[in-house]
Design a protein around this motif. Structure first.
Motif: not given
Length: 165
Positions: A18-35
């Protein structure tokens, strides 16, 4: 359909992807992408995962802060190709084709190292690798991809400055 197991290693690999493919700016945003990918994680676990993966925040050209892995500079493709070339020159014994599969032989104990380098190279047309002690199985999307990949790997053995695949 890609299924992701609920192991820590799979979660870490998914976070890296996810971090290599997208620009993630918060843990909340990363948590949502994982979900979105079927992985439920607590905020505390996600924080530990980011620490273990050595994720840091960097500022983009537009000023947005995003998570990156390791150093802020991505690995240069030529650098990876040079390493793969060196390992092919040192340990690749044979390359054989079986339809959409490529079988590589190495000295005993060397297959996993070369298999990892191939995995990290994310070769076009290669779906995955399975490495044993002295044998690596590359599974390609089709026969043409297998032929192209096998020819490219053999060419690495005879070249000092290969072009990318």
């Amino acid at each position: 359909m890609l299924r992701i197991p609920t192991t820590k290693a799979a979660r870490h690999a998914t976070i890296q992807m996810i971090l290599e493919a997208e620009q993630i700016s918060s843990q909340g945003e990363l948590k949502q992408r994982l979900e979105d990918k079927g992985i439920t994680v607590t905020q505390a676990t996600l924080s530990r995962d980011l620490l273990e993966l050595r994720a840091t925040k960097m500022r983009t050209e537009t000023g947005k802060q995003i998570y990156t892995l390791g150093s802020s500079e991505p690995e240069r493709p030529q650098s990876h190709t040079s390493r793969l070339t060196r390992w092919c020159q040192e340990i690749l014994i044979s390359v054989d084709l079986a339809l959409n599969q490529v079988v590589l032989r190495t000295p005993p104990g060397a297959a996993q190292m070369l298999g990892l380098a191939i995995d990290q190279g994310q070769l076009e047309g290669v779906v995955g690798t399975v490495a044993g002690d002295d044998t690596i199985l590359l599974i390609c999307r089709d026969i043409e991809s297998a032929e192209k990949t096998s020819e490219w790997l053999v060419s690495l053995v005879n070249s000092s400055a290969p072009s990318s695949q």
